[in-house]
Motif scaffolding. Structure first.
Motif, short mmCIF file in Angstrom:
data_model
loop_
_atom_site.label_atom_id
_atom_site.label_comp_id
_atom_site.label_asym_id
_atom_site.label_seq_id
_atom_site.Cartn_x
_atom_site.Cartn_y
_atom_site.Cartn_z
N PRO A 22 0.82 -1.23 0.00
CA PRO A 22 0.00 0.00 0.00
C PRO A 22 0.85 1.27 0.00
O PRO A 22 0.47 2.28 -0.61
N ALA A 23 2.00 1.24 0.67
CA ALA A 23 2.86 2.43 0.70
C ALA A 23 3.35 2.78 -0.70
O ALA A 23 3.32 3.95 -1.10
N VAL A 24 3.79 1.77 -1.45
CA VAL A 24 4.27 2.02 -2.81
C VAL A 24 3.12 2.51 -3.69
O VAL A 24 3.29 3.44 -4.49
N ALA A 25 1.93 1.91 -3.53
CA ALA A 25 0.78 2.35 -4.32
C ALA A 25 0.41 3.80 -4.01
O ALA A 25 0.14 4.59 -4.92
N LEU A 26 0.42 4.16 -2.73
CA LEU A 26 0.10 5.53 -2.35
C LEU A 26 1.16 6.52 -2.85
O LEU A 26 0.83 7.61 -3.33
N MET A 27 2.42 6.12 -2.77
CA MET A 27 3.48 7.02 -3.25
C MET A 27 3.42 7.20 -4.76
O MET A 27 3.64 8.29 -5.27
N ALA A 28 3.10 6.12 -5.47
CA ALA A 28 2.95 6.23 -6.92
C ALA A 28 1.76 7.12 -7.27
O ALA A 28 1.86 7.97 -8.17
N ALA A 29 0.65 6.95 -6.56
CA ALA A 29 -0.53 7.79 -6.81
C ALA A 29 -0.21 9.25 -6.50
O ALA A 29 -0.65 10.15 -7.21
N ARG A 30 0.56 9.48 -5.46
CA ARG A 30 0.95 10.85 -5.11
C ARG A 30 1.78 11.49 -6.22
O ARG A 30 1.56 12.64 -6.60
N LEU A 32 1.85 10.59 -9.41
CA LEU A 32 1.08 10.72 -10.65
C LEU A 32 0.03 11.82 -10.57
O LEU A 32 -0.21 12.53 -11.56
N SER A 33 -0.59 11.97 -9.40
CA SER A 33 -1.68 12.94 -9.31
C SER A 33 -1.21 14.32 -8.84
O SER A 33 -1.74 15.33 -9.27
N GLY A 34 -0.25 14.33 -7.94
CA GLY A 34 0.20 15.60 -7.39
C GLY A 34 -0.84 16.25 -6.49
O GLY A 34 -0.70 17.41 -6.11
N SER A 35 -1.86 15.53 -6.15
CA SER A 35 -2.97 16.05 -5.35
C SER A 35 -2.57 16.16 -3.87
O SER A 35 -1.88 15.30 -3.33
N LEU A 36 -3.07 17.19 -3.23
CA LEU A 36 -2.82 17.37 -1.80
C LEU A 36 -3.48 16.27 -0.98
O LEU A 36 -2.91 15.79 -0.01
N ALA A 37 -4.66 15.83 -1.38
CA ALA A 37 -5.38 14.78 -0.66
C ALA A 37 -4.59 13.47 -0.68
O ALA A 37 -4.49 12.79 0.35
N VAL A 38 -4.02 13.12 -1.82
CA VAL A 38 -3.25 11.89 -1.92
C VAL A 38 -1.95 12.03 -1.11
O VAL A 38 -1.51 11.08 -0.45
N SER A 39 -1.36 13.21 -1.13
CA SER A 39 -0.15 13.45 -0.33
C SER A 39 -0.45 13.30 1.16
O SER A 39 0.33 12.69 1.89
N LEU A 40 -1.58 13.84 1.59
CA LEU A 40 -1.97 13.70 3.00
C LEU A 40 -2.27 12.25 3.36
O LEU A 40 -1.91 11.79 4.44
N ALA A 41 -2.93 11.54 2.46
CA ALA A 41 -3.22 10.12 2.71
C ALA A 41 -1.93 9.31 2.81
O ALA A 41 -1.79 8.45 3.69
N THR A 42 -0.97 9.61 1.94
CA THR A 42 0.31 8.91 1.97
C THR A 42 1.05 9.20 3.27
O THR A 42 1.54 8.28 3.93
N SER A 43 1.11 10.46 3.64
CA SER A 43 1.79 10.84 4.89
C SER A 43 1.12 10.21 6.10
O SER A 43 1.79 9.72 7.01
N THR A 44 -0.20 10.22 6.12
CA THR A 44 -0.94 9.63 7.23
C THR A 44 -0.66 8.13 7.33
O THR A 44 -0.43 7.60 8.42
#
Length: 127
Positions: A22-30, A32-44
């Motif tokens: 899940p960490a790799v998937a979240l970092m890849a999504a972050r 690719l999207s550059g979205s603040l929400a995905v960045s916050l989800a990854t950090s959380t």
């Protein structure tokens, strides 16, 4: 979260893979999207999984008879990382050590109390 006891290779690598995917998937999504929400989800996610990661690493070091302070090898650079990886991969001894029983050892059997049950007290099994 338990920093005491021992974690065998199966427990360690299962935890490692189940948190890494899940960490790799979240970092890849972050990325690719550059979205603040995905960045916050990854950090959380990374912050939430750090304490259990620390605990399972300490217990894995305990399994090989080493103190949790060996985690500081991460700050030694590539040489420390290689040594640490070897610690995680090498099979531990089958016996007990100062950190507890071997994770694959048979459980200690629970025995009945050596004294008779008092007649006026209710039994634990409800009978």
């Amino acid at each position: 979260m338990d920093f005491t006891g021992r974690a065998g290779r199966r427990e360690y690598w299962s935890f490692f893979l189940l948190t890494l995917i899940p960490a790799v998937a979240l970092m890849a999504a972050r990325e690719l999207s550059g979205s603040l929400a995905v960045s916050l989800a990854t950090s959380t996610y990374l912050l939430a999984t750090f304490p259990p990661w620390l605990a399972v690493n300490v217990r894995r070091l305990h399994d090989s008879g080493r103190s949790g302070w060996w985690l500081l090898l991460w700050f030694a650079g590539p040489v420390g990382w290689i040594v640490y990886f070897v610690f995680m991969v090498v099979k531990s001894g089958l016996g007990d050590n100062r950190y507890g029983r071997h994770p694959d050892a048979a459980p200690i059997p629970v025995r009945e109390a050596p004294w008779p049950q008092a007649s006026g007290m209710p039994r634990a099994d409800g009978a």
